[in-house]
Design a protein around this motif. Sequence first.
Motif, short mmCIF file in Angstrom:
data_model
loop_
_atom_site.label_atom_id
_atom_site.label_comp_id
_atom_site.label_asym_id
_atom_site.label_seq_id
_atom_site.Cartn_x
_atom_site.Cartn_y
_atom_site.Cartn_z
N ARG A 1 -3.76 -4.30 -4.95
CA ARG A 1 -3.94 -5.16 -3.76
C ARG A 1 -5.29 -5.87 -3.85
O ARG A 1 -6.28 -5.28 -4.28
N CYS B 1 -7.32 0.57 -6.69
CA CYS B 1 -6.03 0.51 -6.01
C CYS B 1 -4.86 0.46 -7.01
O CYS B 1 -4.74 -0.51 -7.77
N CYS C 1 -8.77 4.35 -2.36
CA CYS C 1 -9.82 3.42 -1.95
C CYS C 1 -10.77 4.10 -0.96
O CYS C 1 -11.98 3.89 -1.01
N CYS D 1 -2.23 6.09 -0.84
CA CYS D 1 -2.69 7.13 -1.75
C CYS D 1 -4.10 7.60 -1.41
O CYS D 1 -4.55 8.64 -1.86
N ASN D 2 -4.83 6.79 -0.63
CA ASN D 2 -6.19 7.12 -0.18
C ASN D 2 -7.28 6.97 -1.25
O ASN D 2 -8.42 7.34 -1.02
N CYS E 1 0.85 -1.20 0.00
CA CYS E 1 0.00 0.00 0.00
C CYS E 1 0.89 1.25 0.00
O CYS E 1 1.86 1.34 0.75
S1 SF4 Z 1 -5.85 2.50 -2.97
FE1 SF4 Z 1 -4.41 0.84 -2.55
S2 SF4 Z 1 -2.45 1.85 -2.33
FE2 SF4 Z 1 -4.02 3.45 -2.17
S3 SF4 Z 1 -4.43 3.62 0.04
FE3 SF4 Z 1 -5.89 2.18 -0.77
S4 SF4 Z 1 -4.90 0.18 -0.44
FE4 SF4 Z 1 -3.30 1.72 -0.29
#
Ligand code: SF4
Length: 421
Positions: free
Chosen positions: A404, A400, A357, A354-355, A351
């Motif tokens: 993930r 994502c 999700c 990046c926020n 991860c």
């Molecule tokens: S979108 Fe993926 S990389 Fe970005 S915060 Fe969520 S889990 Fe992490």
Amino acid sequence: MPRGIRLERKKESILLNGLKRPFLVKKVFVPMSYKTGSAAVPCVKTGDRVEKGAKIAALDRCEGVSVFSGLAGRVEGVVEKKMPDGSRQSCIAIASEDDFKHPPLRPAEPRKEVDDLSRAELVEMIRNCGIATGYDPGRPASSGLKRASGQALVINGCEPEPYVCAEQALITKHLLEVLKGADILRKAIGAEKVIFVVEDVERELFELVKSKIYFLKWHWFETRSVKAIYPAGQDHFLPCEIPEDSPVFNASTAFAVYEAVFLQKPFFERIVTVGGECVAEPKNLWLPIGTTFQTAIQLCKGLLREPARLIAGGPMCGMAQASADTVITADTSAILALPKEIAGEKTPEPCIRCNRCVDSCPVFLSPAMITLAVENGEFETATKWGADECIECGVCSFVCPSHRPMLELIRQVRTERSTSR
Ligand code: SF4
Ligand code: SF4
């Protein structure tokens, strides 16, 4: 503006191929207890001859449903088969014996009116016909009906996932039956009105439903549209104005209820979208419950190339299948065979916070925190972050950038709980 993502629809070519009822299903494996809360007890034995629509397993406890054969043929025994959710269930194997020409099931005496039937009688008729789709997906419709109350009943005519268009094909072809079934469901729960919800991009479908209701002069029916932003309409997540606590049913449940009450026809078949770029002739098919995915694909002229991913359900929140030996159940809306370039299997990376999700989750969860907790084996922490409120839409996996497997990780919370009980 509801949260979510806009997806390509990819339904046109499937809908163009129409809705077909093939006569070449040679064998079915009918599950006896799939998600119905209680195993039905077989009432046939190996070697018995059964007609199409015959009861082959009777409900045991109050939460179960009876099971009916979708083929005329001979019982070959009870075998274990893989279900779309990965579990294994006992199924009654039936092989066709009619040179593959199944006579259409003729109801003894089709009913003309249902006004003389009480609420309890309607619920009992629905239960006795083994209807197991709808209110709680895969569970007996009657168990939902007994609990349901509310001022309105909602018919969800939306299918926001790409490819999946079984409900749309059914509504287009059998709208009157769907509306009659919806009205029976309204009576069965004692609601005052029915709200029919369609996605705003399906203008033709919306107008079709609206004009039919106008023609019938059923002033207690209303139509609403939701923005076609995934997951609006998925699994009864409807971000539009509907009264609180209104039970939501699919159009296919309303159709099955119409057949059960008016035609006294038990539930033994459903419409399944068989699609994806690997399928030679994608289409919507009426298939008996218990047909294997392999047979369904063969009925669409087979595969053009080996799929990278075989999915039960839509590409966003469907279940990946290891083989095509899985059987169609009451809640299998689609079988998709997707090639590598579409399935997009990529290597997951850590991860990067990046926020994305978090910003996209339609129910305002923090998928990053839930999945990080699951990866550390901290299921209690994942629950505290709201894993139970997840509607399993798969938007977090889709957005994502680190690829993930968010949805798979979140589902582990429920799997862990059910195995630790
Ligand atoms: S979108 Fe993926 S990389 Fe970005 S915060 Fe969520 S889990 Fe992490
Ligand atoms: S956490 Fe659940 S509800 Fe939120 S985006 Fe992911 S799958 Fe959808």
